[in-house]
Design a protein around this motif. Structure first.
Motif, mmCIF file in Angstrom:
data_model
loop_
_atom_site.group_PDB
_atom_site.id
_atom_site.type_symbol
_atom_site.label_atom_id
_atom_site.label_comp_id
_atom_site.label_asym_id
_atom_site.label_seq_id
_atom_site.Cartn_x
_atom_site.Cartn_y
_atom_site.Cartn_z
ATOM 1 N N ALA A 59 -5.200 8.977 6.289
ATOM 2 C CA ALA A 59 -4.957 9.457 4.683
ATOM 3 C C ALA A 59 -5.477 10.851 4.465
ATOM 4 C CB ALA A 59 -6.054 8.382 4.155
ATOM 5 N N ARG A 86 -0.572 8.332 4.766
ATOM 6 C CA ARG A 86 -1.015 7.990 3.636
ATOM 7 C C ARG A 86 -1.304 9.318 2.905
ATOM 8 N NH1 ARG A 86 -2.564 3.214 0.100
ATOM 9 N NH2 ARG A 86 -1.899 3.831 -2.057
ATOM 10 N N PHE A 88 -2.728 11.156 -0.813
ATOM 11 C CA PHE A 88 -3.284 10.686 -2.055
ATOM 12 C C PHE A 88 -3.099 12.021 -2.902
ATOM 13 C CE2 PHE A 88 -4.912 7.463 0.615
ATOM 14 C CZ PHE A 88 -4.698 6.155 -0.025
#
Length: 93
Positions: A59, A86, A88
């Motif tokens: 992430a 991922r 963000f």
């Protein structure tokens, strides 16, 4: 690590920064030789896939001021392609 890293970029929550600064086990300075060795080895390690033998989840936040989000995204999309990445938007380290 003050002067090298903007420790306020650890989190949007200012309490995280304050706790880090107050924590006697968090070193605020490192020896110059150690810093250069970390940089040298980072280039070596991240020039190839990590060859991890289990599932890998990564992430990253686009607002990370500790690790370059652009470099992290590039690495995990171009070199270590087996990672589940991922991203963000706006998140810090």
């Amino acid at each position: 690590l003050g002067g090298v890293l903007n420790l306020r970029k650890l989190s949007h929550d200012s309490r995280i920064h304050d706790a880090y600064i107050k924590d006697e086990f968090c070193h605020k300075r490192i020896h110059t030789k150690l810093l250069f060795e970390i940089l040298r080895l980072s280039r070596e390690v991240f020039s190839r896939p990590l060859r991890i033998e289990c599932e890998l989840f990564v992430a990253t936040g686009t607002g990370d001021g500790i690790v370059s989000p652009t470099l992290a995204i590039d690495y995990f999309t171009e070199v270590e392609k087996s990672a589940q990445l991922r991203i963000f938007d706006g998140a810090y380290h």
